[in-house]
Design a protein around this motif. Structure first.
Motif, short mmCIF file in Angstrom:
data_model
loop_
_atom_site.label_atom_id
_atom_site.label_comp_id
_atom_site.label_asym_id
_atom_site.label_seq_id
_atom_site.Cartn_x
_atom_site.Cartn_y
_atom_site.Cartn_z
N THR A 563 0.83 -1.21 0.00
CA THR A 563 0.00 0.00 0.00
C THR A 563 0.86 1.25 0.00
O THR A 563 0.51 2.27 -0.62
CB THR A 563 -0.96 -0.01 1.21
OG1 THR A 563 -1.75 -1.20 1.17
CG2 THR A 563 -1.88 1.20 1.18
N GLN A 568 -2.11 7.40 -2.48
CA GLN A 568 -3.46 7.18 -1.97
C GLN A 568 -4.42 8.23 -2.51
O GLN A 568 -4.11 9.42 -2.56
CB GLN A 568 -3.46 7.22 -0.44
CG GLN A 568 -2.69 6.07 0.20
CD GLN A 568 -3.31 4.72 -0.10
OE1 GLN A 568 -4.48 4.48 0.20
NE2 GLN A 568 -2.53 3.82 -0.68
N GLN A 580 -8.22 1.67 0.78
CA GLN A 580 -7.53 1.31 -0.46
C GLN A 580 -6.31 0.44 -0.19
O GLN A 580 -5.25 0.65 -0.73
CB GLN A 580 -7.11 2.58 -1.20
CG GLN A 580 -8.29 3.47 -1.58
CD GLN A 580 -7.87 4.62 -2.47
OE1 GLN A 580 -7.16 4.42 -3.45
NE2 GLN A 580 -8.30 5.82 -2.14
N GLN A 581 -6.49 -0.55 0.65
CA GLN A 581 -5.39 -1.45 0.96
C GLN A 581 -5.12 -2.39 -0.21
O GLN A 581 -6.02 -3.04 -0.74
CB GLN A 581 -5.73 -2.28 2.21
CG GLN A 581 -6.00 -1.45 3.45
CD GLN A 581 -4.81 -0.62 3.84
OE1 GLN A 581 -3.71 -1.15 4.02
NE2 GLN A 581 -4.99 0.68 3.98
N VAL A 582 -3.86 -2.44 -0.62
CA VAL A 582 -3.48 -3.29 -1.75
C VAL A 582 -3.06 -4.66 -1.24
O VAL A 582 -2.19 -4.76 -0.38
CB VAL A 582 -2.31 -2.64 -2.54
CG1 VAL A 582 -1.93 -3.53 -3.72
CG2 VAL A 582 -2.70 -1.25 -3.03
#
Length: 669
Positions: A563, A568, A580-582
Motif C-alpha cells: 500500500t 493514496q 484502499q489497501q493493496v
C-alpha cells in the motif's frame, strides 16, 4: 537553406552539404505542417501501417542505406532529416537522434516513418574519416539545442542516443539543465569501463594493416557452420581473443553485409571510436549529478557489448525523473531489431508531450491499428478465456447484442462496477475498439502510471499497453479536459476498493457518498451510460481475503508495504471507499465461465447544467445512475443462467465445429 535531395543544418562545425550525387535517403522537411486533430472515436492511418508489418528487422534497410552515405561521405558532422518523415502533427517537438559508434545516423531507420508523424526528426551524421573529438561533438549538439530552444522555448527537445550517442545526450543535458530536454537512452555507453570493449583497443593495435580487407572475408562465413567452428578454435587458443569473444560475436549477427560495416568502421576509425567511447563514458558519468532532464533508459538483456541492464538500474537511481524499460531478449543494437517499436515505447511510458508537461488529452495520439492489435494481443489470454459478450440499449429501450446502442459522438461517460483485480478492463477496451472502432479513455488509479517507491508490485511497464490504448490517471482536471474534448470515458466510482473486494462482495458497489462526476458531466452535456459487468465468480472464488490476511503479522506487514508503494486517493473520504489497501487475495480457480457486459439506456445531461448545479438534484441523478448499474448487474446474473455457452468447455466445442473465429451465441434477449 538549400534543399538538394538532402539538406543539412549549418552548425559551428559544418556548412550545407553539397555532393555531385546527393543522398537519396534523406531530405529536410521545411515549414510547419497543418495539425491533425486526434479523434478519439475512430482509429487513424490504416494504410501506412502495412509497411511496418513487412519489417522483420531494420538491419537490411540499415545496411542498404548506409552504402549511400559511405559512397558520398566526407566533410564534418551535420544534421539531416529522413525522407520517410512526411506530414507530422502540428507543434510537434524536435527530436535529435545521436548515433552510436557507427556514426552513420540512420540507426532509427525502422522508426523514421512513425516518428516522423509526431516529431520533427533530425539525425546526426558523423562521416567515417571525421575525427571531431567528443567534447566538440557535445558543443555541436549543444549549439543546435540552444538555437532551437530559443526558437521554441515552450516545446521540449528530445535527445535520442544509443551507446556513444547516449553519452552525448547526457553530456548536453548536464551542461544545459535549464533547457527542457527529454532523454531517451538506449544501452548507454557510460558502462564502458565495466565492459569487454576496452579489450578491443589493444587487440586492434596488434592486428597488422587495415581491418577492411580482412574482416568481411573472415566473418562473412558466420552465416554457416564452418567459420563458427574455426572461429571458436582460434578464440579458444588465444586468451585475448577469448576475452573479446562476446563483443565480436555480437557483430557477427549482421554478417551478410560485413563489407559495408568494414567501410563504416575501418581499423583507424574503429580505434578512434573506441578511444572516444572511453572518454565519452568518463565525461558523461562525472556529470550525472547536474542532469535535471526527464529521462527514459532502454536496456537490452542480451547486450554482448555492454552490461546494459546493470547500467540501466544504476542510472535509474542516479537520474531524476527517470524511468527504465527492459528488453530481455534484445541485443546491443536495440533500434534495429524488428520487434522494437520506439513510438510504442514513447506512448506507453507517457513520454510524448508538446509542452512543459504531459497532457493526457492534447498529447494523446490514438493507437494505430497495429498498435491496437499489439495491445489487444497482450490481453489475448483473458479475452480468450472469458469470451466477453456485450449488450447495449437502443434509444427506444430495446436491448441488443453488441454495442449498437453506444453513440459514436461524445462526450460519453461509461459508469459501472469494477470486477476483482480489474479483470474487466482489458475485455472492455478490446471490444469497443474491435466492434465499434472507439478508443475508450479509461480513468485508472495512479499505480498504473507511477510509484512512490519500488517494491513488489508489478513494474509500471506492465501497464504500458493500457496507456497506449488511452488510460489516464484519476484527476478531476483530466476528466474535465477529456469531457471537453468529447471523448468516450470509462469510470469506476468504486475504484480500488471494488477491485480488491472481500469474500461475498462480488458485484457489491462501493461508491462515494457524494456525486463526483454528475455535475461535471452536465457541464459538457455528456451522456452518462450506466453498465453492469459480471463473470468474475465464474473464474474463481475468493477464499482468503483482506480480513483473513491482516490477522497474520507477516501478511499484514506485506499489505502495508504494498500500500505504501502507491499514491493514496480519496484520503479525505468516509466509509469503505476510502479503504484502499493493496493485497492479493487467495483465489480458488474454477472452470472458466464467461464475462457479460450490459449497457443501460443513456442518461442525457444536455441542457441540465443549471438544474444539476443544485446539490440535491445532482445527488438524485447520482443515485439514479448507481441504481441503474445495480439493475444491469441483476439482469446479467439472471439471464446468464440460460446461456448454453457460459462454460469454456461448451464454447470450445462450438468453435471446434464452427471455426475458431466464429461468433459464439449466448442467451436469448
Amino acid at each position: 537553406m538549400v534543399t538538394v535531395g538532402v539538406s543539412f543544418f549549418p552548425t559551428v562545425f559544418s556548412s550545407i552539404f553539397h555532393r555531385e550525387r546527393p543522398y537519396q535517403a534523406v531530405k529536410f522537411n521545411s515549414g510547419r505542417i497543418p495539425s491533425i486533430a486526434p479523434r478519439f472515436a475512430m482509429s487513424i492511418d490504416r494504410v501506412s501501417e502495412e509497411k511496418q508489418k513487412e519489417r522483420q528487422s531494420g538491419w537490411k534497410e540499415y545496411l542498404e542505406q548506409a552504402k549511400e552515405f559511405i559512397d558520398a561521405d566526407g566533410g564534418l558532422p551535420r544534421w539531416f532529416s529522413p525522407l520517410e518523415c512526411g506530414l507530422r502533427l502540428d507543434n510537434s517537438p524536435l527530436m535529435l537522434f545521436l548515433p552510436g559508434i557507427d556514426g552513420v545516423g540512420i540507426g532509427l531507420i525502422s522508426h523514421h516513418q512513425k516518428l516522423g508523424r509526431i516529431f520533427d526528426l533530425w539525425c546526426l551524421h558523423i562521416p567515417v574519416a571525421d575525427r571531431t573529438s567528443f567534447t566538440d561533438l557535445v558543443k555541436l549538439v549543444e549549439q543546435t539545442v540552444r538555437s532551437e530552444y530559443q526558437r521554441s522555448p515552450n516545446r521540449p527537445i528530445y535527445l535520442v542516443g544509443e551507446s556513444l550517442g547516449a553519452c552525448l545526450a547526457l553530456a548536453v543535458a548536464a551542461r544545459n539543465p535549464n533547457i527542457d530536454l527529454v532523454l531517451i537512452l538506449a544501452n548507454p555507453a557510460t558502462s564502458f569501463s565495466r565492459s569487454n570493449l576496452e579489450l578491443l583497443t589493444p587487440l586492434l593495435d596488434a592486428l597488422p594493416g587495415s581491418l577492411s580487407p580482412a574482416l568481411p572475408n573472415i566473418l562473412s562465413l558466420t552465416a554457416g557452420g564452418p567459420l563458427k567452428t574455426v572461429f571458436d578454435n582460434i578464440i579458444e587458443g588465444l586468451p585475448l581473443l577469448n576475452s573479446a569473444r562476446e563483443p565480436i560475436v555480437d557483430f557477427t549477427t549482421f554478417s551478410s553485409a560485413l563489407h559495408v560495416l568494414a567501410d563504416i568502421l575501418p581499423k583507424e576509425t574503429l580505434l578512434w571510436k573506441l578511444k572516444m567511447l572511453k572518454s565519452a563514458s568518463a565525461y558523461a558519468d562525472s556529470r550525472l549529478y547536474a542532469i535535471k532532464a526527464q529521462s527514459l533508459i532502454l536496456c537490452s538483456g542480451n547486450d554482448q557489448l555492454l552490461p546494459s541492464q546493470q547500467e540501466g538500474q544504476r542510472l535509474l537511481q542516479l537520474l531524476p525523473k527517470c524511468e527504465l524499460r527492459k528488453f530481455n531478449e534484445s541485443g546491443h543494437f536495440l533500434f534495429l531489431e524488428g520487434d522494437i517499436d520506439l513510438v510504442w515505447v514513447i506512448k506507453g511510458t507517457s513520454y510524448y508531450r508538446r509542452g512543459k508537461y504531459h497532457d493526457y488529452v492534447s498529447d494523446f495520439i490514438p493507437p494505430t491499428p497495429d498498435e491496437a492489435k499489439k495491445a489487444i494481443e497482450q490481453y489475448s489470454l483473458i479475452n480468450n478465456i472469458t469470451s466477453s459478450v456485450m449488450f447495449s440499449t437502443l434509444e427506444d429501450g430495446k436491448i441488443v447484442k453488441g454495442l449498437a446502442g453506444i453513440t459514436s459522438e461524445g462526450p460519453v461517460l461509461l459508469v459501472g462496477n469494477h470486477m476483482l483485480l480489474a479483470l474487466d478492463v482489458a475485455p472492455f477496451l478490446s471490444k469497443f475498439y474491435t466492434e465499434r472502432d472507439i478508443v475508450v479513455r479509461a480513468m485508472a488509479h495512479p499505480l498504473f502510471f507511477r510509484r512512490k517507491k519500488s517494491g513488489k508490485l508489478p513494474e509500471v511497464s506492465f501497464f504500458d499497453s493500457l496507456r497506449v490504448m488511452g488510460a489516464f490517471p484519476v484527476l478531476s482536471s483530466n476528466l474535465f479536459n477529456l469531457l471537453s474534448s468529447k471523448s468516450h470515458i470509462l469510470l469506476y466510482p468504486g475504484g480500488l476498493r471494488e477491485g480488491f473486494h472481500r469474500k461475498g462482495e462480488e458485484y457489491k458497489l462501493f461508491w462515494p457518498e457524494q456525486s463526483e462526476f454528475v455535475r461535471m458531466a452536465a457541464r459538457f452535456g455528456a451522456k452518462i451510460i450506466p453498465f453492469g459487468a459480471v463473470g468474475e465468480d465464474d473464474l474463481g472464488q475468493v477464499v482468503i481475503d483482506y480480513d483473513d490476511l491482516v490477522k497474520i503479522p507477516y501478511f499484514k506487514s506485506e499489505i502495508e508495504s504494498l500500500t505504501n508503494e502507491i499514491e493514496q486517493l480519496r484520503t479525505g473520504a468516509n466509509g469503505e471507499v476510502a479503504n484502499q489497501q493493496v493485497h492479493l487475495p487467495g483465489i480458488l480457480p474454477k472452470v472458466p465461465g464467461r464475462f457479460y457486459f450490459y449497457f443501460g439506456k443513456p442518461i442525457e445531461t444536455e441542457g441540465r447544467k443549471q438544474e444539476l448545479m443544485d446539490k440535491k438534484k445532482s445527488q438524485e441523478l447520482y443515485f439514479e445512475v448507481k441504481s441503474e448499474v445495480e439493475r444491469c448487474i441483476a439482469y446479467l446474473k439472471e439471464k446468464r443462467e440460460s446461456d448454453p455457452y457460459r462454460s469454456i468447455l461448451s464454447r470450445l466445442l462450438y468453435q471446434a465445429t464452427h471455426g475458431p473465429t466464429s461468433d459464439i451465441p449466448t442467451f436469448e434477449i
